[in-house]
Design a protein around this motif. Structure first.
Motif, short mmCIF file in Angstrom:
data_model
loop_
_atom_site.label_atom_id
_atom_site.label_comp_id
_atom_site.label_asym_id
_atom_site.label_seq_id
_atom_site.Cartn_x
_atom_site.Cartn_y
_atom_site.Cartn_z
N VAL A 9 8.24 -7.15 -0.48
CA VAL A 9 6.88 -6.81 -0.98
C VAL A 9 5.89 -7.54 -1.05
N TYR A 10 4.87 -7.48 -0.63
CA TYR A 10 3.62 -8.31 -0.63
C TYR A 10 2.70 -8.12 -1.53
N THR A 11 2.18 -8.88 -2.23
CA THR A 11 0.90 -8.48 -3.02
C THR A 11 -0.24 -9.60 -3.07
N VAL A 12 -1.33 -9.03 -3.17
CA VAL A 12 -2.46 -9.79 -3.02
C VAL A 12 -3.78 -9.20 -3.78
N PHE A 13 -4.36 -10.16 -4.61
CA PHE A 13 -5.43 -9.66 -5.53
C PHE A 13 -6.63 -9.93 -4.87
N PRO A 129 2.03 -11.61 5.27
CA PRO A 129 1.40 -12.33 4.28
C PRO A 129 0.02 -12.93 4.97
N ILE A 132 -2.83 -9.80 4.99
CA ILE A 132 -3.41 -9.36 3.65
C ILE A 132 -4.21 -10.58 3.10
N ASN B 53 1.55 -14.45 -9.26
CA ASN B 53 1.70 -13.46 -8.14
C ASN B 53 2.61 -14.21 -6.89
N SER B 56 6.44 -10.24 -6.53
CA SER B 56 6.21 -9.00 -6.75
C SER B 56 7.60 -8.24 -6.93
N ASN B 69 7.05 -13.51 -3.13
CA ASN B 69 5.60 -13.29 -2.71
C ASN B 69 4.95 -14.46 -2.08
N VAL B 71 2.22 -15.09 -0.34
CA VAL B 71 0.88 -15.06 -0.16
C VAL B 71 0.37 -16.26 -0.64
#
Lengths: 153, 108
Positions: A9-13, A129, A132, B53, B56, B69, B71
């Motif tokens: 599950v990858y998240t970015v704002f 990653p 996104i 963040n 997640s 996560n 990122v």
């Protein structure tokens, strides 16, 4: 409720509104800039989609079916390499969800049903990653990262 | 970016990320079981990681699962690691790992 827990599950704002981010996922010129690919489909439920290289070779790197399309909130599609397209066991599933947070958007990419230790799993965990994060940079600044910074699908 | 550094500054939170790196998609109970911390402490640390963040989440039924996560960490690396440095940094990291593993082997 998903039958199985997602693998990743990858998240970015992203400091851009939800419509802009949604468009950023589908627009051919934008995806070329941050993904090196464009996504070809009529985006109707049940239709095929193809993840095609933007380098002019039109090589299809990933293919699958559109499972769910709810603009600009949620899209679900299956994901497989064209050489394994005949084998349902090789098929994994991607869910992209957008949630508006005031003027910003939270983008979540969930990948499920990957085969542990497969090349596809490796590619996907390196790829998403970067993709996104690159989309975030493009939408927020109009620039993309160096193309050689992130692996090709 | 400062909340990422704040979240990473704590050893317990780094171990929670290690645990998710080893096995992604764990529930609070699973994580608390393998940590020398109370369930409440694990929950608190996970909340901090989530707000930075670095973690997640996804729901499976009523169960909240936690995922590493990467990122924001990728963004930190991109900010300071230059175009041609990647390979050299990788080589140095590999070298360090090799040396340290062989040291452990000698000790054993």
């Amino acid at each position: 409720m998903p039958e199985r827990a997602p693998d990743f599950v990858y998240t970015v704002f992203i400091a851009a509104d939800q419509e802009t981010v949604w468009n950023g996922l589908l627009d051919r010129e934008l995806t070329k800039a941050y993904w090196g690919h464009y996504n070809e489909s009529d985006w109707k439920q049940g239709s095929r989609w193809e993840h095609v290289r933007s380098d002019g070779s039109d090589t299809v790197d990933i293919t699958g079916k559109v499972i769910e399309m709810d603009p600009p909130n949620r899209m679900v599609f299956s994901w497989t390499s064209p050489k394994n397209a005949h084998d349902p066991d090789q098929e994994s599933r991607v869910t992209i969800e957008l949630i508006a947070l005031g003027p910003d958007t939270r983008l979540t990419v969930t990948h499920s049903d990957l085969i542990a230790g497969s090349d596809m799993e490796k590619g996907v965990t390196q790829g998403w990653p970067a993709v996104i994060s690159n989309l975030k940079t493009l939408l927020e600044t109009g620039k993309t990262l160096r193309e050689d910074d992130w692996p090709k699908a | 970016m400062s909340d990422v550094f704040r979240a990473l500054a704590d050893e317990s939170r780094r171990s929670l990320l290690d645990a998710l790196f080893a096995r992604n998609g764990q529930s609070l109970s699973e994580m608390a079981e393998n940590m020398p911390m109370s369930r409440q402490a694990v929950a608190k640390h996970l909340a901090i990681l989530e707000s930075a963040n670095l973690v997640s989440t996804a729901w499976r039924g009523r169960e909240k699962l936690h995922y590493l996560n990467p990122v924001p960490i990728g963004e930190i690396v991109r900010r300071w690691v230059g175009k041609f440095e990647d390979a050299r940094v990788d080589a140095l990291t590999d070298f360090k790992e090799q040396m340290e593993t062989s040291k452990e082997k000698r000790r054993a």
